[in-house]
Design a protein around this motif. Structure first.
Motif, mmCIF file in Angstrom:
data_model
loop_
_atom_site.group_PDB
_atom_site.id
_atom_site.type_symbol
_atom_site.label_atom_id
_atom_site.label_comp_id
_atom_site.label_asym_id
_atom_site.label_seq_id
_atom_site.Cartn_x
_atom_site.Cartn_y
_atom_site.Cartn_z
ATOM 1 N N ALA A 1 0.762 -1.166 0.030
ATOM 2 C CA ALA A 1 0.099 -0.654 -0.051
ATOM 3 C C ALA A 1 1.097 1.180 -0.075
ATOM 4 C CB ALA A 1 -0.780 0.158 1.542
ATOM 5 N N ARG A 2 0.537 2.022 -0.089
ATOM 6 C CA ARG A 2 1.032 3.453 -0.933
ATOM 7 C C ARG A 2 0.140 4.488 -0.327
ATOM 8 N NH1 ARG A 2 5.946 3.196 -3.324
ATOM 9 N NH2 ARG A 2 5.465 5.685 -3.713
ATOM 10 N N HIS A 3 0.956 5.016 0.900
ATOM 11 C CA HIS A 3 0.001 5.828 1.443
ATOM 12 C C HIS A 3 0.939 7.628 1.389
ATOM 13 C CE1 HIS A 3 1.546 4.356 4.630
ATOM 14 N NE2 HIS A 3 0.989 5.985 5.215
ATOM 15 N N PRO A 4 0.276 8.781 1.771
ATOM 16 C CA PRO A 4 0.750 9.781 1.767
ATOM 17 C C PRO A 4 0.984 9.806 3.163
ATOM 18 C CG PRO A 4 -1.266 10.161 1.121
ATOM 19 C CD PRO A 4 -1.466 8.806 1.375
ATOM 20 N N LEU B 1 -7.706 2.542 1.771
ATOM 21 C CA LEU B 1 -7.666 1.812 2.250
ATOM 22 C C LEU B 1 -9.055 1.151 2.296
ATOM 23 C CD1 LEU B 1 -5.570 2.107 5.419
ATOM 24 C CD2 LEU B 1 -4.944 0.770 3.252
ATOM 25 N N ALA B 2 -10.215 2.300 2.187
ATOM 26 C CA ALA B 2 -11.819 1.680 1.541
ATOM 27 C C ALA B 2 -11.874 1.054 0.319
ATOM 28 C CB ALA B 2 -12.672 3.049 1.951
ATOM 29 N N ARG B 3 -11.376 1.444 -0.743
ATOM 30 C CA ARG B 3 -11.403 1.757 -2.281
ATOM 31 C C ARG B 3 -10.122 0.214 -2.362
ATOM 32 N NH1 ARG B 3 -12.219 4.946 -5.399
ATOM 33 N NH2 ARG B 3 -12.283 6.523 -4.460
ATOM 34 N N MET B 4 -9.220 -0.246 -2.051
ATOM 35 C CA MET B 4 -8.909 -1.229 -1.929
ATOM 36 C C MET B 4 -9.586 -2.053 -1.190
ATOM 37 S SD MET B 4 -4.908 -0.985 -1.246
ATOM 38 C CE MET B 4 -4.995 1.010 -0.106
ATOM 39 N N MET B 5 -10.480 -2.344 0.376
ATOM 40 C CA MET B 5 -10.944 -3.041 0.529
ATOM 41 C C MET B 5 -11.793 -3.651 0.067
ATOM 42 S SD MET B 5 -9.165 -4.032 3.350
ATOM 43 C CE MET B 5 -10.384 -5.145 3.559
ATOM 44 N N ARG C 1 -12.292 -3.535 -3.081
ATOM 45 C CA ARG C 1 -11.414 -4.173 -5.208
ATOM 46 C C ARG C 1 -11.945 -5.025 -4.449
ATOM 47 N NH1 ARG C 1 -8.369 0.930 -7.988
ATOM 48 N NH2 ARG C 1 -9.271 1.850 -8.301
ATOM 49 N N GLY C 2 -10.885 -5.332 -3.272
ATOM 50 C CA GLY C 2 -10.198 -6.700 -2.841
ATOM 51 C C GLY C 2 -11.146 -7.728 -2.436
ATOM 52 N N ALA C 3 -12.717 -7.242 -2.281
ATOM 53 C CA ALA C 3 -13.540 -8.206 -1.820
ATOM 54 C C ALA C 3 -14.272 -8.146 -2.825
ATOM 55 C CB ALA C 3 -15.095 -7.459 -0.630
ATOM 56 N N GLU C 4 -14.807 -7.844 -3.754
ATOM 57 C CA GLU C 4 -15.251 -7.835 -5.301
ATOM 58 C C GLU C 4 -14.435 -8.790 -5.692
ATOM 59 O OE1 GLU C 4 -17.126 -2.906 -6.519
ATOM 60 O OE2 GLU C 4 -14.658 -3.578 -7.160
ATOM 61 N N GLU C 5 -13.012 -8.984 -5.777
ATOM 62 C CA GLU C 5 -12.214 -9.114 -7.167
ATOM 63 C C GLU C 5 -12.157 -10.934 -6.068
ATOM 64 O OE1 GLU C 5 -7.917 -10.962 -7.287
ATOM 65 O OE2 GLU C 5 -8.133 -8.536 -7.210
ATOM 66 N N ARG C 6 -12.813 -11.437 -4.645
ATOM 67 C CA ARG C 6 -12.662 -12.139 -4.141
ATOM 68 C C ARG C 6 -14.069 -12.816 -4.179
ATOM 69 N NH1 ARG C 6 -11.734 -15.555 0.380
ATOM 70 N NH2 ARG C 6 -9.494 -14.775 0.669
ATOM 71 N N ALA C 7 -15.018 -11.887 -4.475
ATOM 72 C CA ALA C 7 -16.680 -12.867 -5.111
ATOM 73 C C ALA C 7 -17.156 -12.907 -6.063
ATOM 74 C CB ALA C 7 -17.756 -11.039 -4.710
ATOM 75 N N ARG C 8 -15.756 -12.534 -6.932
ATOM 76 C CA ARG C 8 -15.852 -12.354 -9.183
ATOM 77 C C ARG C 8 -15.458 -13.955 -8.314
ATOM 78 N NH1 ARG C 8 -12.985 -8.423 -9.951
ATOM 79 N NH2 ARG C 8 -14.741 -7.342 -10.316
ATOM 80 N N GLY C 9 -14.100 -14.391 -7.888
ATOM 81 C CA GLY C 9 -13.180 -15.609 -8.184
ATOM 82 C C GLY C 9 -14.402 -16.482 -7.138
ATOM 83 N N ALA C 10 -15.291 -16.074 -6.703
ATOM 84 C CA ALA C 10 -16.155 -17.016 -6.150
ATOM 85 C C ALA C 10 -17.828 -17.732 -6.990
ATOM 86 C CB ALA C 10 -16.811 -16.630 -4.648
ATOM 87 N N GLY C 11 -17.773 -16.459 -7.707
ATOM 88 C CA GLY C 11 -18.442 -16.973 -9.128
ATOM 89 C C GLY C 11 -20.137 -15.648 -8.879
ATOM 90 N N ALA D 1 -8.601 -2.221 8.695
ATOM 91 C CA ALA D 1 -9.482 -2.165 8.267
ATOM 92 C C ALA D 1 -10.302 -3.272 7.976
ATOM 93 C CB ALA D 1 -9.778 -1.499 6.133
ATOM 94 N N SER D 2 -11.201 -3.334 7.407
ATOM 95 C CA SER D 2 -12.466 -4.285 7.172
ATOM 96 C C SER D 2 -12.811 -4.294 6.209
ATOM 97 C CB SER D 2 -12.990 -4.585 8.466
ATOM 98 O OG SER D 2 -14.340 -3.791 9.139
ATOM 99 N N VAL D 3 -13.712 -5.452 5.216
ATOM 100 C CA VAL D 3 -14.974 -5.027 4.689
ATOM 101 C C VAL D 3 -15.366 -6.846 4.588
ATOM 102 C CG1 VAL D 3 -13.707 -5.905 2.773
ATOM 103 C CG2 VAL D 3 -16.091 -4.537 2.419
ATOM 104 N N ALA D 4 -17.078 -7.586 4.143
ATOM 105 C CA ALA D 4 -16.983 -7.986 4.607
ATOM 106 C C ALA D 4 -18.674 -8.014 3.224
ATOM 107 C CB ALA D 4 -17.749 -8.512 6.083
ATOM 108 N N MET D 5 -18.580 -9.575 3.099
ATOM 109 C CA MET D 5 -19.530 -9.992 1.772
ATOM 110 C C MET D 5 -20.421 -10.794 1.870
ATOM 111 S SD MET D 5 -17.875 -8.497 -2.030
ATOM 112 C CE MET D 5 -18.075 -7.077 -2.666
ATOM 113 N N ARG D 6 -22.033 -11.248 2.023
ATOM 114 C CA ARG D 6 -22.099 -12.298 1.661
ATOM 115 C C ARG D 6 -23.702 -12.144 0.940
ATOM 116 N NH1 ARG D 6 -26.756 -10.433 6.552
ATOM 117 N NH2 ARG D 6 -27.402 -8.309 5.379
ATOM 118 N N ALA D 7 -23.777 -13.634 0.902
ATOM 119 C CA ALA D 7 -24.524 -13.700 -0.415
ATOM 120 C C ALA D 7 -26.017 -13.483 -0.195
ATOM 121 C CB ALA D 7 -25.145 -15.601 -1.006
ATOM 122 N N VAL D 8 -26.619 -12.675 -1.092
ATOM 123 C CA VAL D 8 -28.081 -12.142 -1.279
ATOM 124 C C VAL D 8 -28.881 -13.211 -1.632
ATOM 125 C CG1 VAL D 8 -29.547 -10.953 -1.940
ATOM 126 C CG2 VAL D 8 -27.500 -10.635 -1.542
#
Length: 171
Positions: free
Chosen positions: A4-7, A109-113, A115-125, A79-86
């Motif tokens: 992570a790069r940050h000012p 960090l919010a943006r990174m989290m 995007r990371g959650a979206e990538e994991r969800a995409r990978g899960a189908g 930071a944290s983020v979660a995802m759950r099936a609808v």
């Protein structure tokens, strides 16, 4: 782990530094997860006068149904983020509990989290992501719009709730 790069420095001015951000999968019932959720709920109380009452449970965030991610810098959970099936929307996952501790904000960090959650969800189908935020969270509204989310009518628990703003995005 990602770099992570940050000012740093007062007001985000100063040199750009680099450090390692370690994003780990955690169980919903772990103490650090409950600590981060409690901090987020305290912010909701300040902004809205009450905690978020949307129904959630540990099983919502247990793979393969969902997941809970915590970002670490060394020994500090930042930071944290979660995802759950609808349940009533096959192929759709919902963002929950996106939170960055105050001392670590304005570093992307919010943006990174997210995007990371979206990538994991995409990978899960999953093919679509939805979320709810509120009118008293302008930074969230700006983040989601900037990440390609479109406003949608309130869904499920959020349908018709004052202060709710819902978004969706294809994955």
């Amino acid at each position: 782990m990602i770099e992570a790069r940050h000012p740093d420095g007062p007001g985000g001015q100063g040199p750009v530094t680099s450090d390692v951000l370690d994003i780990r999968l955690h169980r919903y019932d772990e103490p650090i997860v409950q600590e981060l959720i409690a901090e987020l709920q305290a912010e909701y109380v300040v902004r809205y006068g009450d905690e978020d009452r949307s129904p959630v449970g540990p099983d919502d965030f247990t793979p393969p149904r969902g997941f809970f991610l915590v970002a670490w810098r060394g020994q500090d959970a930042v930071a944290s983020v979660a995802m759950r099936a609808v349940d009533d929307q096959p192929g759709t996952v919902e963002v929950k509990r996106l939170y960055v501790r105050p001392a670590h904000r304005r570093q992307g960090l919010a943006r990174m989290m997210l995007r990371g959650a979206e990538e994991r969800a995409r990978g899960a189908g999953y093919r679509r992501v939805v979320l709810e935020t509120g009118t008293e969270q302008p930074e969230s509204l700006k983040l989601y719009a900037g990440e390609g989310y479109d406003e949608i009518p309130g869904y499920g628990y959020y349908a018709g709730l004052a202060h709710s703003v819902c978004f969706a995005k294809p994955l």
